[in-house]
Design a protein around this motif. Sequence first.
Motif, PDB file in Angstrom:
ATOM      1  N   ILE A 443      69.769  57.307 114.063  1.00 16.67           N
ATOM      2  CA  ILE A 443      70.550  58.540 113.940  1.00 16.67           C
ATOM      3  C   ILE A 443      69.619  59.732 113.687  1.00 16.67           C
ATOM      4  CG2 ILE A 443      72.207  59.779 112.497  1.00 16.67           C
ATOM      5  CD1 ILE A 443      73.530  56.995 111.985  1.00 16.67           C
ATOM      6  N   CYS A 444      68.666  59.548 112.785  1.00 20.38           N
ATOM      7  CA  CYS A 444      67.746  60.643 112.467  1.00 20.38           C
ATOM      8  C   CYS A 444      67.029  61.104 113.723  1.00 20.38           C
ATOM      9  CB  CYS A 444      66.716  60.178 111.439  1.00 20.38           C
ATOM     10  SG  CYS A 444      67.449  59.900 109.823  1.00 20.38           S
ATOM     11  N   SER A 445      66.617  60.146 114.527  1.00 16.28           N
ATOM     12  CA  SER A 445      65.899  60.470 115.745  1.00 16.28           C
ATOM     13  C   SER A 445      66.757  61.276 116.721  1.00 16.28           C
ATOM     14  CB  SER A 445      65.409  59.167 116.376  1.00 16.28           C
ATOM     15  OG  SER A 445      65.039  59.387 117.703  1.00 16.28           O
ATOM     16  N   ILE A 446      67.998  60.875 116.869  1.00 11.58           N
ATOM     17  CA  ILE A 446      68.883  61.580 117.810  1.00 11.58           C
ATOM     18  C   ILE A 446      69.155  63.005 117.329  1.00 11.58           C
ATOM     19  CG2 ILE A 446      71.142  61.607 118.912  1.00 11.58           C
ATOM     20  CD1 ILE A 446      71.231  58.544 118.320  1.00 11.58           C
ATOM     21  N   ILE A 447      69.459  63.117 116.057  1.00  9.72           N
ATOM     22  CA  ILE A 447      69.777  64.436 115.513  1.00  9.72           C
ATOM     23  C   ILE A 447      68.610  65.393 115.744  1.00  9.72           C
ATOM     24  CG2 ILE A 447      70.158  65.734 113.367  1.00  9.72           C
ATOM     25  CD1 ILE A 447      71.762  63.286 112.378  1.00  9.72           C
ATOM     26  N   GLN A 448      67.423  64.878 115.534  1.00  6.35           N
ATOM     27  CA  GLN A 448      66.222  65.690 115.708  1.00  6.35           C
ATOM     28  C   GLN A 448      66.109  66.213 117.140  1.00  6.35           C
ATOM     29  OE1 GLN A 448      62.640  63.580 114.802  1.00  6.35           O
ATOM     30  NE2 GLN A 448      61.861  65.274 113.575  1.00  6.35           N
ATOM     31  N   GLN A 449      66.509  65.384 118.075  1.00  5.19           N
ATOM     32  CA  GLN A 449      66.361  65.782 119.470  1.00  5.19           C
ATOM     33  C   GLN A 449      67.465  66.693 119.977  1.00  5.19           C
ATOM     34  OE1 GLN A 449      65.198  62.389 122.093  1.00  5.19           O
ATOM     35  NE2 GLN A 449      64.972  61.396 120.100  1.00  5.19           N
ATOM     36  N   CYS A 450      68.565  66.751 119.260  1.00  6.18           N
ATOM     37  CA  CYS A 450      69.677  67.552 119.767  1.00  6.18           C
ATOM     38  C   CYS A 450      69.618  69.013 119.353  1.00  6.18           C
ATOM     39  CB  CYS A 450      71.005  66.938 119.352  1.00  6.18           C
ATOM     40  SG  CYS A 450      71.350  65.435 120.273  1.00  6.18           S
ATOM     41  N   GLU A 451      69.003  69.283 118.265  1.00  2.52           N
ATOM     42  CA  GLU A 451      68.814  70.664 117.825  1.00  2.52           C
ATOM     43  C   GLU A 451      70.025  71.547 117.995  1.00  2.52           C
ATOM     44  OE1 GLU A 451      65.428  72.626 119.434  1.00  2.52           O
ATOM     45  OE2 GLU A 451      64.089  70.930 118.992  1.00  2.52           O
ATOM     46  N   ILE A 452      71.085  71.237 117.291  1.00  4.85           N
ATOM     47  CA  ILE A 452      72.239  72.136 117.395  1.00  4.85           C
ATOM     48  C   ILE A 452      72.188  73.162 116.274  1.00  4.85           C
ATOM     49  CG2 ILE A 452      73.700  70.423 118.516  1.00  4.85           C
ATOM     50  CD1 ILE A 452      75.189  70.383 115.712  1.00  4.85           C
ATOM     51  N   ASN A 453      72.780  74.271 116.540  1.00  2.00           N
ATOM     52  CA  ASN A 453      72.843  75.329 115.547  1.00  2.00           C
ATOM     53  C   ASN A 453      73.769  74.905 114.398  1.00  2.00           C
ATOM     54  OD1 ASN A 453      73.281  77.667 114.099  1.00  2.00           O
ATOM     55  ND2 ASN A 453      73.184  78.958 115.925  1.00  2.00           N
ATOM     56  N   ALA A 454      73.255  75.037 113.210  1.00  2.00           N
ATOM     57  CA  ALA A 454      74.015  74.564 112.051  1.00  2.00           C
ATOM     58  C   ALA A 454      75.358  75.262 111.905  1.00  2.00           C
ATOM     59  CB  ALA A 454      73.191  74.742 110.783  1.00  2.00           C
ATOM     60  N   SER A 455      75.395  76.516 112.368  1.00  2.00           N
ATOM     61  CA  SER A 455      76.644  77.261 112.207  1.00  2.00           C
ATOM     62  C   SER A 455      77.513  77.197 113.461  1.00  2.00           C
ATOM     63  CB  SER A 455      76.321  78.715 111.859  1.00  2.00           C
ATOM     64  OG  SER A 455      75.536  79.267 112.898  1.00  2.00           O
ATOM     65  N   GLU A 517      75.842  66.632 128.591  1.00  6.75           N
ATOM     66  CA  GLU A 517      76.022  67.905 129.296  1.00  6.75           C
ATOM     67  C   GLU A 517      76.989  68.844 128.565  1.00  6.75           C
ATOM     68  OE1 GLU A 517      74.708  68.170 132.852  1.00  6.75           O
ATOM     69  OE2 GLU A 517      73.514  66.604 131.868  1.00  6.75           O
ATOM     70  N   ASP A 518      78.110  68.270 128.202  1.00  3.36           N
ATOM     71  CA  ASP A 518      79.165  69.049 127.566  1.00  3.36           C
ATOM     72  C   ASP A 518      78.728  69.452 126.152  1.00  3.36           C
ATOM     73  OD1 ASP A 518      81.347  69.942 126.187  1.00  3.36           O
ATOM     74  OD2 ASP A 518      82.724  68.432 126.995  1.00  3.36           O
ATOM     75  N   GLU A 519      78.418  70.723 125.990  1.00  2.17           N
ATOM     76  CA  GLU A 519      77.825  71.136 124.722  1.00  2.17           C
ATOM     77  C   GLU A 519      78.771  70.982 123.537  1.00  2.17           C
ATOM     78  OE1 GLU A 519      75.908  74.950 124.784  1.00  2.17           O
ATOM     79  OE2 GLU A 519      75.425  74.754 122.645  1.00  2.17           O
ATOM     80  N   ASN A 520      80.038  71.281 123.749  1.00  2.00           N
ATOM     81  CA  ASN A 520      80.991  71.144 122.645  1.00  2.00           C
ATOM     82  C   ASN A 520      81.105  69.694 122.174  1.00  2.00           C
ATOM     83  OD1 ASN A 520      81.616  73.831 122.461  1.00  2.00           O
ATOM     84  ND2 ASN A 520      83.164  73.685 124.095  1.00  2.00           N
ATOM     85  N   LEU A 521      81.087  68.807 123.169  1.00  2.00           N
ATOM     86  CA  LEU A 521      81.164  67.386 122.838  1.00  2.00           C
ATOM     87  C   LEU A 521      79.909  66.963 122.078  1.00  2.00           C
ATOM     88  CD1 LEU A 521      82.744  64.762 123.045  1.00  2.00           C
ATOM     89  CD2 LEU A 521      81.621  64.325 125.242  1.00  2.00           C
ATOM     90  N   MET A 522      78.781  67.479 122.561  1.00  2.00           N
ATOM     91  CA  MET A 522      77.529  67.140 121.898  1.00  2.00           C
ATOM     92  C   MET A 522      77.555  67.587 120.436  1.00  2.00           C
ATOM     93  SD  MET A 522      73.600  68.102 122.828  1.00  2.00           S
ATOM     94  CE  MET A 522      73.444  69.700 122.070  1.00  2.00           C
ATOM     95  N   ILE A 523      78.014  68.795 120.212  1.00  2.00           N
ATOM     96  CA  ILE A 523      78.063  69.307 118.840  1.00  2.00           C
ATOM     97  C   ILE A 523      78.959  68.428 117.970  1.00  2.00           C
ATOM     98  CG2 ILE A 523      78.846  71.237 117.406  1.00  2.00           C
ATOM     99  CD1 ILE A 523      77.958  73.081 119.741  1.00  2.00           C
ATOM    100  N   ALA A 524      80.103  68.092 118.516  1.00  2.00           N
ATOM    101  CA  ALA A 524      81.030  67.255 117.748  1.00  2.00           C
ATOM    102  C   ALA A 524      80.404  65.894 117.445  1.00  2.00           C
ATOM    103  CB  ALA A 524      82.339  67.079 118.514  1.00  2.00           C
ATOM    104  N   ARG A 525      79.710  65.354 118.425  1.00  2.00           N
ATOM    105  CA  ARG A 525      79.115  64.025 118.216  1.00  2.00           C
ATOM    106  C   ARG A 525      77.924  64.066 117.263  1.00  2.00           C
ATOM    107  NH1 ARG A 525      79.809  61.293 124.251  1.00  2.00           N
ATOM    108  NH2 ARG A 525      81.950  60.588 123.834  1.00  2.00           N
ATOM    109  N   VAL A 526      77.167  65.131 117.340  1.00  2.00           N
ATOM    110  CA  VAL A 526      76.062  65.252 116.382  1.00  2.00           C
ATOM    111  C   VAL A 526      76.639  65.306 114.967  1.00  2.00           C
ATOM    112  CG1 VAL A 526      74.235  66.766 115.510  1.00  2.00           C
ATOM    113  CG2 VAL A 526      74.404  66.299 117.956  1.00  2.00           C
ATOM    114  N   ARG A 527      77.734  66.043 114.840  1.00  2.00           N
ATOM    115  CA  ARG A 527      78.382  66.112 113.531  1.00  2.00           C
ATOM    116  C   ARG A 527      78.871  64.733 113.103  1.00  2.00           C
ATOM    117  NH1 ARG A 527      79.191  70.889 110.248  1.00  2.00           N
ATOM    118  NH2 ARG A 527      78.389  72.586 111.527  1.00  2.00           N
TER     119      ARG A 527
END
Length: 551
Positions: A443-455, A517-527
């Motif tokens: 999980i740590c590795s994936i989160i690091q690679q996704c770099e989503i904006n915290a806000s 690809e879908d950025e909203n989905l990515m953000i939700a999944r990173v969360r």
Amino acid sequence: MSILDKSRNQIITLTADAVLKLGVEISNDEICIEVPKDKTFGEFSVNTAMKLASKLRKNPVQIAKDIVQNINISGTYIKDVDIAGAGFINFKLNQDYYCDVVKDIFDKESNYGKCNIGAGKTVNVEFVSANPTGPVHIGNARGGAVGDVLAEILSWAGYEVYREFYVNDAGNQVEKFGASLEARYLEMFGKEFTFPEDGYTGEYIKEIAFNYAKENKKSLINAPSEERRAQLAQFGLKRNIEDMQNALSEYGIKYDNWYRESSLYENNLVQDAIEKMKATGYTYEKDDALWFEATHFGCEKDIVLIRNNSLPTYITPDIAYHINKLITRKFDMAIDVWGADHHGYVPRLKSAMEALGIDSNRLNIILMQFVRLIRQEEVVRMSKRKGEMITLSDLVGEVGKDAARFLFNYYNYNTHMDFDLDLAVENSNENPVFYVQYAHARICSIIQQCEINASAEYDFSLLTKEEEIELIKILARFAEEIQISALNLDTSRIPKYAVEVASAFHTFYNSCRVKCEDENLMIARVRLITSVRTVLKNILSILGVSAPEKM
RNA sequence: GCGCCUGUAGCUCAGUAGGAUAGAGCAACGGCCUUCUAAGCCGUGUGUCCGGGGUUCGAAUCCCUGCAGGCGCGCCA
């Protein structure tokens, strides 16, 4: 209150209200919520219709229909209500529920999983309490892991927890220890000596004697035996206690207090305890000894408190110690973690508490079954008498504290467990601790690679795939797991739950891409996976096991 | 002899305060990496829940009883 509890309360309220409309009044406690085995039945079920069947003299299915007709789910986490089988009423949860669970984990973070069933209560957890006449051995290692984790679980459940080690630095065993040291000391100088019967034969006894001679210029050879023994024993105890403290510290255990048995004598608490026991009226003298009438409290035999040589038996300072815990220091609850070989001692100590007017339910004794060590598929034989044993330090050196602590807690303390040394070191998938740590690192590795904006705006309603829902369902249960563990004083649920969380994550990982690809989905999944990480991290911290970010 | 603990798949263990068709992991076999860690995932098989009674709508779970293993029954701790 957890989101899970909220949904449950809604179900209870809905059911109770519906039943009331049928003209029957039932209390909320009578509504029992279960999780159906088959997922297709939904998340929860209630057997109220079946329970009411005999009372109403009606078919349970018909009662269930009547109840369901009166249920109004609007404004709740319930999506759907159904009837199945012999009259089960099944509930399905809606997406709001899953969204709120993830939000809740985010809000609470390192506090997620805590509950307050122990709020306002203090508890003293005493564990290991190994005899200071030798090193902490493997049998104590299980008690150490379980005691420490139990303390942590109770703390998560809201109790104010105090960890304690009872040091048996007085009495018979210390006498023997001194006599054994004396014999080795004299032997070293080529003097005549007699080794005590039932003395301590381990190599470490010789080492202690040797170190004493090395560090103390003053020779004890011509000193009176009594002084010689006392000097050597005090020296040895100091050494051993320091060694135990180091070994336990490496094992991740920090005590709030090391309570000395000798301090009970120094502060006259043993004498006090004897007076208190006498004052109960349940003592008598026979054969020049002082007895406690334990049979009056259901024990098979009466107990000697003071021997005919006027020295107290083991239980007497122990009674003093427990008076100190439960009365003087006013702990609401005392937990003692003991080896299973002490089980006969439980009713004796409890009966003494009862005699003193202490509710013996405040004293909880956890009996650890024995551990057998397995190496190369064979039982490792150990003999305390011969001093052949594997110490806690050996174990930590060989398998590491993570594996040891995790595995000892993985099995309920009631099971006679085999600890396979080869398996614990093997970094294989048979070793559940690696499985869980691996999930965390992944999980740590994936989160690091996704770099989503915290806000960044997030939309959890996008998390609808089966694997996502399953994962969230499991995360929602954390506080409940803590609660059940605390109520049952059972640590084994937590590592098992950790494996369950890890497994659900790995399944999710293999079917849902986070970096997509879908950025909203990515953000939700990173969360989502961040919340998984939070849960894993919290569990591992309870277990005292490291949560590596890379593996 | 008496008391406590244990008995569930080949092995190690779950089974949530009686619930729906008894579950995981390992071991065995077969699939899945040009894309986020394959220490991973997916699929396939397995049961006298130690035996025997009882309680009830319903028992692996509660009661009784028998069998097997561990541990205890000290003026040891």
